[in-house]
Structures are given as structure tokens and as C-alpha cells.
Design a protein around this motif. Structure first.
Motif, mmCIF file in Angstrom:
data_model
loop_
_atom_site.group_PDB
_atom_site.id
_atom_site.type_symbol
_atom_site.label_atom_id
_atom_site.label_comp_id
_atom_site.label_asym_id
_atom_site.label_seq_id
_atom_site.Cartn_x
_atom_site.Cartn_y
_atom_site.Cartn_z
ATOM 1 N N GLY A 152 25.049 97.445 -7.810
ATOM 2 C CA GLY A 152 25.109 96.812 -9.313
ATOM 3 C C GLY A 152 25.234 95.152 -8.936
ATOM 4 N N PRO A 153 25.791 94.547 -10.252
ATOM 5 C CA PRO A 153 26.142 92.954 -10.013
ATOM 6 C C PRO A 153 26.501 92.783 -9.059
ATOM 7 N N ALA A 154 27.814 92.814 -7.631
ATOM 8 C CA ALA A 154 27.715 92.773 -6.192
ATOM 9 C C ALA A 154 27.231 92.381 -6.021
ATOM 10 N N THR A 155 26.095 93.438 -5.912
ATOM 11 C CA THR A 155 25.041 93.457 -4.287
ATOM 12 C C THR A 155 23.788 92.113 -4.192
ATOM 13 N N LEU A 156 24.193 91.782 -2.768
ATOM 14 C CA LEU A 156 23.982 90.462 -2.399
ATOM 15 C C LEU A 156 22.597 90.879 -1.752
ATOM 16 N N ALA A 157 22.660 92.196 -0.836
ATOM 17 C CA ALA A 157 20.920 92.459 -0.343
ATOM 18 C C ALA A 157 21.380 94.004 0.008
ATOM 19 N N ARG A 158 20.481 94.806 -0.213
ATOM 20 C CA ARG A 158 19.739 96.101 -0.053
ATOM 21 C C ARG A 158 18.886 96.031 1.067
ATOM 22 N N ALA A 159 19.402 97.096 1.508
ATOM 23 C CA ALA A 159 18.066 98.150 2.446
ATOM 24 C C ALA A 159 17.426 99.156 1.712
ATOM 25 N N ASP A 160 16.810 99.715 2.109
ATOM 26 C CA ASP A 160 16.115 101.092 1.076
ATOM 27 C C ASP A 160 15.395 101.930 2.663
ATOM 28 N N TYR A 161 16.535 103.277 1.988
ATOM 29 C CA TYR A 161 16.480 104.108 2.818
ATOM 30 C C TYR A 161 16.231 105.698 2.024
ATOM 31 N N GLY A 162 14.731 105.844 1.481
ATOM 32 C CA GLY A 162 14.685 106.381 0.492
ATOM 33 C C GLY A 162 14.634 106.183 -1.013
ATOM 34 N N GLY A 163 15.418 104.609 -1.209
ATOM 35 C CA GLY A 163 16.115 104.499 -2.675
ATOM 36 C C GLY A 163 17.264 103.337 -1.713
ATOM 37 N N PRO A 164 17.392 102.630 -2.805
ATOM 38 C CA PRO A 164 17.934 101.528 -2.374
ATOM 39 C C PRO A 164 19.589 101.490 -1.862
ATOM 40 N N VAL A 165 19.912 100.724 -0.895
ATOM 41 C CA VAL A 165 21.690 101.166 -0.182
ATOM 42 C C VAL A 165 21.865 98.985 -0.491
ATOM 43 N N PRO A 166 22.646 99.230 -1.263
ATOM 44 C CA PRO A 166 23.715 98.288 -1.287
ATOM 45 C C PRO A 166 23.996 97.817 0.686
ATOM 46 N N ALA A 167 23.261 96.217 0.734
ATOM 47 C CA ALA A 167 24.161 96.472 2.226
ATOM 48 C C ALA A 167 25.209 95.171 2.959
ATOM 49 N N VAL A 168 24.735 94.146 1.309
ATOM 50 C CA VAL A 168 25.607 93.346 1.933
ATOM 51 C C VAL A 168 26.105 93.207 -0.401
ATOM 52 N N VAL A 169 27.809 92.919 0.042
ATOM 53 C CA VAL A 169 28.104 93.240 -1.405
ATOM 54 C C VAL A 169 28.958 91.565 -1.621
ATOM 55 N N ARG A 170 29.276 91.573 -2.258
ATOM 56 C CA ARG A 170 30.723 90.289 -3.083
ATOM 57 C C ARG A 170 30.715 90.394 -3.882
ATOM 58 N N ALA A 171 32.394 90.700 -4.401
ATOM 59 C CA ALA A 171 33.107 89.746 -5.328
ATOM 60 C C ALA A 171 34.209 89.424 -5.559
ATOM 61 N N GLY A 172 34.067 88.023 -5.579
ATOM 62 C CA GLY A 172 34.557 86.968 -5.703
ATOM 63 C C GLY A 172 35.492 86.154 -3.715
ATOM 64 N N ASN A 173 36.147 86.975 -3.676
ATOM 65 C CA ASN A 173 36.758 86.177 -1.883
ATOM 66 C C ASN A 173 36.010 87.358 -0.879
ATOM 67 N N ARG A 174 35.765 88.456 -1.746
ATOM 68 C CA ARG A 174 35.971 89.550 -1.100
ATOM 69 C C ARG A 174 34.221 90.177 -0.135
ATOM 70 N N TRP A 175 33.890 90.584 0.947
ATOM 71 C CA TRP A 175 32.429 90.038 1.291
ATOM 72 C C TRP A 175 32.703 92.187 1.890
ATOM 73 N N GLY A 176 31.103 92.511 1.261
ATOM 74 C CA GLY A 176 31.190 93.825 2.816
ATOM 75 C C GLY A 176 30.222 94.341 3.012
ATOM 76 N N CYS A 177 29.909 94.368 4.488
ATOM 77 C CA CYS A 177 28.305 95.086 5.023
ATOM 78 C C CYS A 177 28.148 96.253 4.944
ATOM 79 N N GLN A 178 27.725 97.265 4.776
ATOM 80 C CA GLN A 178 27.582 99.131 4.522
ATOM 81 C C GLN A 178 26.903 98.243 6.290
ATOM 82 N N PHE A 179 25.709 97.898 6.451
ATOM 83 C CA PHE A 179 25.771 97.895 8.150
ATOM 84 C C PHE A 179 27.208 97.412 9.166
#
Length: 200
Positions: A152-179
Motif C-alpha cells: 500500500g501507500p507505505a511501500t518503498l520497495a518490493r520484491a517479486d515472489y510470485g506476487g509483490p512482497v513489500p520489502a521496505v516500508v515507511r510511515a513517518g519515522n517508522r521504517w521496516g525491512c522484510q528482509f
């Protein structure tokens, strides 16, 4: 030297994250103390295993509210990214930190791809962000996960694994890395370096 606090709450890959940060010259603190969390310059929420167990540990240690109230840079890693969202379907349903809207669901990549998603996948950048500065589009990072965050809107980067995988997300001062950036060679080291350089 940048200071960074890692939440050592019994559900995270703390040692490897710590060593990766120390290699970059960071001063690393490990804590499960709510007062120390609230005072941290920047915070990393690691995570391995099941969402329900991780959330139970955060509740038991009275860390949920300090994390929700944290206003300086916060990075969730692997399960730590998933914990930033509202809820997860894992374990029959788990309420999570609610810092990014959406529900984490089971990964369903299709017939020819195994679950969990384990191994190297390329990043496809969606938006520019300081966390991704100097990380080339198509850079490989290392994944181990069986659940996936909403795209969704928080997604900064995706990977492809048979469909989109939100790999990096951000909302304000909070980031996430799925990897796992601490296991993702040069690209992961650059992401951690960028995190250490974010203004606190």
C-alpha cells in the motif's frame, strides 16, 4: 559515532544485527527496559519466529506503549516490519503495534515457489527515501518469511515472489525491512548505514 538501541525482547536475531551495526562504527545498546527505549536516539525492532509470541513478549515487558510513542527513527527487521502493522493472520489472528495500517497475511506465491520465501531476491524501488539512498534498483537482499505485509501507500520497495512482497516500508519515522539487512551483503550494510545517519 551514531548510537542505536536494539530491543532485546527474546524474539529477535539480536547478535547478528548488533555485529552488523558495530562493523559500521555504531555504538550499540541492547535493552528491554521501557525507560531506556523511550530515551533511545534510534531504535531497531528485530524479530524472528511467530507474531503472537513476539507481541506477548512486548506486552510482558511493557514495551508496546513506549514503541508506539517513539518519535525518533525506528526500524523493524523481518518479523519486526510485520509487527509495525495493525494485525496478522498468523496463529489465528494477532493484534500488533498498529503503527502502519493494514493486515499481514500468509504468503501465497503460487504452485512453483515454496513457503517460506527463503533466499536472495531483488529489490524494485517504488519511491526515493533516505533509507534507500545509494542502494541500486535491483539490489539483492536476503529474505526468510512465510507471511507478507499489505502492499500500500507505505511501500518503498518490493520484491517479486510470485506476487509483490513489500520489502521496505515507511510511515513517518517508522521504517521496516522484510528482509534481513544484516545478512544482505553490501545492500544491507548501506541500508543500516543510512539508518544510522537519519536525523534523530
Amino acid at each position: 559515532m551514531s548510537e542505536v538501541t536494539i530491543l532485546a525482547y527474546g524474539a529477535g536475531n539480536v547478535a547478528s544485527v548488533r555485529f552488523a551495526l558495530e562493523r559500521l562504527g555504531a555504538e550499540v545498546r541492547l535493552t528491554a527496559d521501557p525507560v531506556e527505549v523511550a530515551a533511545a536516539e534510534r531504535l531497531i525492532l528485530p524479530g524472528v519466529g511467530a507474531a503472537a509470541y513476539a507481541m506477548s513478549r512486548l506486552h510482558d515487558l511493557q514495551l508496546v506503549e513506549p514503541i508506539r510513542a517513539f518519535r525518533r527513527p525506528l526500524l523493524g527487521v523481518c518479523l519486526g516490519q510485520q509487527l509495525l502493522f495493525d494485525a496478522s493472520d498468523e496463529g489465528g489472528g494477532t493484534a500488533m503495534l498498529g503503527l502502519i495500517p493494514g493486515r499481514v497475511t500468509a504468503l501465497a506465491p503460487g504452485a512453483n515457489l515454496p513457503v517460506p520465501h527463503m533466499g536472495w531476491s531483488r529489490l524494485s524501488q517504488i519511491r526515493d527515501d533516505p533509507l534507500l539512498e545509494g542502494v541500486g534498483d535491483g539490489a539483492y537482499t536476503y529474505f526468510v518469511h512465510g507471511f507478507v505485509c499489505p502492499d500500500g501507500p507505505a511501500t518503498l520497495a518490493r520484491a517479486d515472489y510470485g506476487g509483490p512482497v513489500p520489502a521496505v516500508v515507511r510511515a513517518g519515522n517508522r521504517w521496516g525491512c522484510q528482509f534481513h539487512p544484516e545478512r544482505s551483503a553490501a545492500a544491507g550494510a548501506r541500508i543500516l548505514k543510512n539508518f544510522l545517519e537519519l536525523p534523530a
